[in-house]
Design a protein around this motif. Sequence first.
Motif, PDB file in Angstrom:
ATOM      1  N   GLN B   6       0.656  -9.640  -4.713  1.00  0.00           N
ATOM      2  CA  GLN B   6       1.372 -10.508  -3.915  1.00  0.00           C
ATOM      3  C   GLN B   6       1.630 -11.668  -4.721  1.00  0.00           C
ATOM      4  N   ASN B  22       5.728 -10.114   0.785  1.00  0.00           N
ATOM      5  CA  ASN B  22       6.196  -9.089  -0.080  1.00  0.00           C
ATOM      6  C   ASN B  22       4.753  -8.408  -0.987  1.00  0.00           C
ATOM      7  N   CYS B  23       4.914  -7.461  -1.359  1.00  0.00           N
ATOM      8  CA  CYS B  23       3.871  -6.864  -2.128  1.00  0.00           C
ATOM      9  C   CYS B  23       4.378  -5.886  -2.865  1.00  0.00           C
ATOM     10  N   ASP B  24       3.857  -5.877  -4.295  1.00  0.00           N
ATOM     11  CA  ASP B  24       4.504  -4.968  -5.351  1.00  0.00           C
ATOM     12  C   ASP B  24       3.231  -4.015  -5.931  1.00  0.00           C
ATOM     13  N   TYR B  25       3.468  -2.735  -6.172  1.00  0.00           N
ATOM     14  CA  TYR B  25       2.457  -2.239  -6.684  1.00  0.00           C
ATOM     15  C   TYR B  25       2.900  -1.389  -7.865  1.00  0.00           C
ATOM     16  N   THR B  26       2.040  -0.955  -8.845  1.00  0.00           N
ATOM     17  CA  THR B  26       2.375  -0.390 -10.346  1.00  0.00           C
ATOM     18  C   THR B  26       1.994   0.899 -10.202  1.00  0.00           C
ATOM     19  N   ALA B  70      11.482   1.123  -5.939  1.00  0.00           N
ATOM     20  CA  ALA B  70      10.927  -0.083  -6.611  1.00  0.00           C
ATOM     21  C   ALA B  70       9.451  -0.506  -6.399  1.00  0.00           C
ATOM     22  N   LYS B  71       8.940   0.422  -5.771  1.00  0.00           N
ATOM     23  CA  LYS B  71       7.124   0.028  -5.851  1.00  0.00           C
ATOM     24  C   LYS B  71       6.958  -1.154  -5.213  1.00  0.00           C
ATOM     25  N   HIS B  72       7.920  -1.264  -4.029  1.00  0.00           N
ATOM     26  CA  HIS B  72       7.698  -2.564  -3.179  1.00  0.00           C
ATOM     27  C   HIS B  72       7.600  -2.313  -1.559  1.00  0.00           C
ATOM     28  N   SER B  74       7.225  -4.788   2.132  1.00  0.00           N
ATOM     29  CA  SER B  74       7.413  -5.982   2.826  1.00  0.00           C
ATOM     30  C   SER B  74       7.000  -5.900   4.341  1.00  0.00           C
TER      31      SER B  74
END
Lengths: 114, 112
Positions: B6, B22-26, B70-72, B74
């Motif tokens: 985040q 927003n939050c992104d992950y791998t 997008a590995k995203h 929200s």
Amino acid sequence: GAGVSQSPSNKVTEKGKDVELRCDPISGHTALYWYRQRLGQGLEFLIYFQGNSAPDKSGLPSDRFSAERTGESVSTLTIQRTQQEDSAVYLCASSLVDSNGIQYFGAGTRLSVL
Amino acid sequence: DQQVKQNSPSLSVQEGRISILNCDYTNSMFDYFLWYKKYPAEGPTFLISISSIKDKNEDGRFTVFLNKSAKHLSLHIVPSQPGDSAVYFCAASASGTYKYIFGTGTRLKVLA
């Protein structure tokens, strides 16, 4: 109340001392988690208990950390020979096994190691 | 290695406007995501979740969007209210596991 209860809410200790943190989960919740949250960080998984199965201890940061749970009741997290880097909020959560991931958290224990 | 990120530590929004967290992950194995809200001196409480078979889940003023390519994800809060002021954590897991990886949280402040 019927929520997850943690005690103490705050603990100040001297470096090198042992501490014991307690978690009372919601009755009937077979799963129990311990997390650590350092300042400015996310929740870091420590250990997971599920019923009478062997716990997943893969998140424990060192052998100074240990946890126990008797059946589906109270759990204790013990930190031996505390270090300053152990200072954090320790959160406990419980859940039903089939809960779609929803965990119920206690308010945490804020540990300060001087 | 932070698998769930985040990137905004804080966000301020006027009451009545939209808040977007927003939050992104791998980890491409993650297929289930949750948002928790945390008030000071309290534990996090569950807010809303989404499975990877969906791209949107709505619950009242709260909507979570998932963009798998997008590995995203929200979280949208509309309209924002002062009582929404809290720290919001996203969490992710993979099917068949019980481990949830949490982000570092975003502190939302809704200004009256």
